[in-house]
Motif scaffolding. Structure first.
Motif, PDB file in Angstrom:
ATOM      1  N   GLY A 196       3.998   5.442 -18.465  1.00  0.00           N
ATOM      2  CA  GLY A 196       3.581   4.110 -18.017  1.00  0.00           C
ATOM      3  C   GLY A 196       2.492   3.584 -18.923  1.00  0.00           C
ATOM      4  O   GLY A 196       1.640   4.340 -19.403  1.00  0.00           O
ATOM      5  N   SER A 197       2.507   2.296 -19.185  1.00  0.00           N
ATOM      6  CA  SER A 197       1.537   1.688 -20.103  1.00  0.00           C
ATOM      7  C   SER A 197       0.479   0.859 -19.401  1.00  0.00           C
ATOM      8  O   SER A 197      -0.454   0.387 -20.042  1.00  0.00           O
ATOM      9  N   GLY A 198       0.636   0.632 -18.090  1.00  0.00           N
ATOM     10  CA  GLY A 198      -0.312  -0.219 -17.391  1.00  0.00           C
ATOM     11  C   GLY A 198      -0.093  -1.699 -17.596  1.00  0.00           C
ATOM     12  O   GLY A 198      -0.880  -2.515 -17.107  1.00  0.00           O
ATOM     13  N   GLN A 199       0.948  -2.066 -18.331  1.00  0.00           N
ATOM     14  CA  GLN A 199       1.208  -3.483 -18.591  1.00  0.00           C
ATOM     15  C   GLN A 199       1.760  -4.190 -17.365  1.00  0.00           C
ATOM     16  O   GLN A 199       1.711  -5.416 -17.288  1.00  0.00           O
ATOM     17  N   GLY A 200       2.314  -3.413 -16.427  1.00  0.00           N
ATOM     18  CA  GLY A 200       2.878  -4.047 -15.243  1.00  0.00           C
ATOM     19  C   GLY A 200       1.839  -4.775 -14.420  1.00  0.00           C
ATOM     20  O   GLY A 200       2.033  -5.922 -14.004  1.00  0.00           O
ATOM     21  N   LEU A 201       0.696  -4.122 -14.175  1.00  0.00           N
ATOM     22  CA  LEU A 201      -0.373  -4.756 -13.399  1.00  0.00           C
ATOM     23  C   LEU A 201      -0.949  -5.955 -14.151  1.00  0.00           C
ATOM     24  O   LEU A 201      -1.310  -6.961 -13.529  1.00  0.00           O
ATOM     25  N   HIS A 259      -6.021  -5.265  -7.262  1.00  0.00           N
ATOM     26  CA  HIS A 259      -5.398  -3.947  -7.160  1.00  0.00           C
ATOM     27  C   HIS A 259      -6.468  -2.882  -7.318  1.00  0.00           C
ATOM     28  O   HIS A 259      -7.514  -3.107  -7.951  1.00  0.00           O
ATOM     29  N   GLY A 260      -6.203  -1.708  -6.756  1.00  0.00           N
ATOM     30  CA  GLY A 260      -7.154  -0.614  -6.867  1.00  0.00           C
ATOM     31  C   GLY A 260      -6.872   0.471  -5.859  1.00  0.00           C
ATOM     32  O   GLY A 260      -6.043   0.313  -4.939  1.00  0.00           O
ATOM     33  N   PHE A 263      -3.146   3.781  -3.092  1.00  0.00           N
ATOM     34  CA  PHE A 263      -3.281   2.632  -3.999  1.00  0.00           C
ATOM     35  C   PHE A 263      -2.757   1.398  -3.281  1.00  0.00           C
ATOM     36  O   PHE A 263      -1.801   1.478  -2.490  1.00  0.00           O
ATOM     37  N   ALA A 264      -3.375   0.272  -3.555  1.00  0.00           N
ATOM     38  CA  ALA A 264      -2.982  -0.969  -2.895  1.00  0.00           C
ATOM     39  C   ALA A 264      -3.070  -2.120  -3.873  1.00  0.00           C
ATOM     40  O   ALA A 264      -3.946  -2.144  -4.750  1.00  0.00           O
ATOM     41  N   VAL A 265      -2.148  -3.064  -3.728  1.00  0.00           N
ATOM     42  CA  VAL A 265      -2.193  -4.325  -4.466  1.00  0.00           C
ATOM     43  C   VAL A 265      -2.149  -5.450  -3.450  1.00  0.00           C
ATOM     44  O   VAL A 265      -1.488  -5.347  -2.400  1.00  0.00           O
ATOM     45  N   ARG A 266      -2.884  -6.500  -3.745  1.00  0.00           N
ATOM     46  CA  ARG A 266      -2.958  -7.631  -2.823  1.00  0.00           C
ATOM     47  C   ARG A 266      -2.918  -8.912  -3.643  1.00  0.00           C
ATOM     48  O   ARG A 266      -3.628  -9.041  -4.650  1.00  0.00           O
ATOM     49  N   ALA A 267      -2.073  -9.830  -3.232  1.00  0.00           N
ATOM     50  CA  ALA A 267      -1.914 -11.099  -3.947  1.00  0.00           C
ATOM     51  C   ALA A 267      -1.931 -12.245  -2.947  1.00  0.00           C
ATOM     52  O   ALA A 267      -1.405 -12.127  -1.827  1.00  0.00           O
ATOM     53  N   ARG A 304       0.847  -1.189   0.000  1.00  0.00           N
ATOM     54  CA  ARG A 304       0.000   0.000   0.000  1.00  0.00           C
ATOM     55  C   ARG A 304       0.881   1.237   0.000  1.00  0.00           C
ATOM     56  O   ARG A 304       1.970   1.239   0.584  1.00  0.00           O
ATOM     57  N   ASN A 305       0.381   2.267  -0.643  1.00  0.00           N
ATOM     58  CA  ASN A 305       1.043   3.572  -0.569  1.00  0.00           C
ATOM     59  C   ASN A 305      -0.005   4.652  -0.370  1.00  0.00           C
ATOM     60  O   ASN A 305      -1.160   4.510  -0.817  1.00  0.00           O
ATOM     61  N   ALA A 306       0.396   5.735   0.281  1.00  0.00           N
ATOM     62  CA  ALA A 306      -0.526   6.825   0.558  1.00  0.00           C
ATOM     63  C   ALA A 306      -0.750   7.660  -0.690  1.00  0.00           C
ATOM     64  O   ALA A 306      -0.088   7.491  -1.717  1.00  0.00           O
TER      65      ALA A 306
END
Length: 408
Positions: free
Chosen positions: A369-374, A390-391, A398-402, A356-358
């Motif tokens: 950025g192309s968005g291909q990373g996600l 992610h969202g 923003f946060a990513v969870r796996a 997570r980041n603030a």
């Protein structure tokens, strides 16, 4: 039908529902006879002539006039010569010889040879028609030109047996040739499928290498872009800060070159062997966080896994790449904000990773950025049998969870 005749057709299109076609099945004669064709045609001519000569001895015992003998001899020669036309019109030639055999016994050998060729190069229906015509003409010949050495019943039985033997032999030869054609088609199809599998494997390997290059190099190049942008926007920064940014750019460039050499080394090594450089795992997650901190990020690591070394290498490498990409995105799109990396899990429960980041504050440098990373992270997690989400968060971050499977 052969592949040399129609090279643009697929193997499935070349196989008739009644069986694979053979050369000459539909009257397609070659523009020029090959040596093998000349040998076979000559052999068939010799066989027909030999059977005709045997019939000559029988006819000499009959009381025939010279005119009838001359007609028989002429008909036998014409019948044998007609065999050279059987490649283009096998059914027509066989029926004509069967009718001629009814009045000229010397044409019997040529008629049997023509019937054999029909059984080899035609389907069951034409073979049945020609066989019935030959049977009828054979019975008629036994009545019109009887053999004085045998009885009428014996002649009829001999005709039936001889026709069955010739037709059966021809159909056996056709079945064997069809089997050879089918095996060749299967070999061709197997070879084509093997080539397709090899191409698919190469494509998957290229996709895997492309994902690896993106994950590895994007992290390094983002550092270069962020710090170079900072130097551009703040040319009046203090010399120590400029020196630190230059050092980060130098170190990131060096690491990017090392990673690029490692990936190229994997491409050059035979059988896809790994290079000498070890692959990252969950154990090296601390080094990733430390590197991000040296680059100026505020990163908090909460690793609740008791022994990271026990995590399977594939799962640990996937978790590392997800964390690396998430920190790279945070550095690009939310510079100067704090990030949190949380790792938890146990054997049987799976491995959970959340980054997570603030929300960013102030002006954010525009980093491409192309968005291909996600998308790549989603594919990585899916290939590992896990899930990836992610969202944005409620506070604008923003946060990513796996979640990744971890077998017990």
């Amino acid at each position: 039908m052969t592949r040399t005749d129609y090279p643009w057709l697929l193997p499935s299109e070349m196989i008739d529902p009644r069986g694979p076609e053979l050369p000459g099945d539909r009257g397609r004669a070659r523009p020029r006879r090959t040596v093998r064709d000349w040998i076979i045609d000559t052999l068939m001519f010799v066989i027909a002539s030999g059977v005709g000569l045997l019939a000559v001895e029988t006819l000499q015992k009959a009381d025939n006039s010279e005119l009838v003998d001359a007609f028989d001899l002429t008909a036998g020669i014409v019948a044998c010569c007609a065999l050279w036309l059987r490649r283009r019109r096998p059914v027509e030639v066989a029926i004509a010889l069967a009718v001629l055999c009814m009045v000229a016994p010397l044409a019997g050998g040529a008629s049997l040879v023509a019937l054999f060729c029909v059984a080899v190069h035609r389907t069951f229906r034409p073979v049945l028609i020609v066989s019935l015509v030959s049977l009828v003409t054979g019975f008629a010949a036994a009545c019109l030109r009887p053999d004085p050495t045998i009885s009428f019943t014996t002649a009829l039985l001999a005709t039936v047996v001889l026709l069955l033997l010739v037709v059966g032999w021809g159909m056996l030869v056709r079945a064997r040739r069809q089997l050879v054609v089918t095996l060749r088609e299967r070999a061709f199809r197997a070879e084509a499928e093997a080539e397709l599998r090899a191409e698919q494997a190469q494509r998957l390997a290229r996709e895997a290498i492309a994902r690896e290059m993106h994950d590895v190099l994007a992290h390094r190049l983002t550092l270069l872009s962020v710090h170079a942008g900072a130097l551009e926007f703040r040319p009046d920064a203090p010399p120590p800060e400029i020196a630190r940014a230059a050092g980060v750019i130098r170190d990131s460039s060096h690491e990017a070159l090392q990673d690029l050499r490692m990936i190229i080394g994997v491409l050059r090594t035979p059988d896809g062997e790994e290079g000498e450089r070890p692959q990252p795992t969950l154990v090296t997650l601390d080094e990733l966080v430390a590197e991000s901190r040296r680059a100026g990020m505020e990163v908090d690591l909460d690793n609740r896994v008791a022994d990271p070394a026990t995590v399977p290498a594939a799962v640990g490498r996937t978790a590392y790449r997800i964390a690396q990409e998430a920190l790279t995105n945070a550095r690009k799109h939310a510079p100067g904000t704090g990030s949190t990396v949380e790792v938890s899990g146990a054997p049987g429960d799976g491995l959970t990773l959340e980054v997570r980041n603030a929300a960013p504050t102030g002006e954010v440098p525009k980093v491409p950025g192309s968005g291909q990373g996600l998308i790549g992270l989603t594919e990585r997690a899916a290939l590992a049998g896990g899930r990836f989400e992610h969202g944005p968060t409620g506070d604008g971050g923003f946060a990513v969870r796996a979640w990744l499977p971890w077998a017990a």
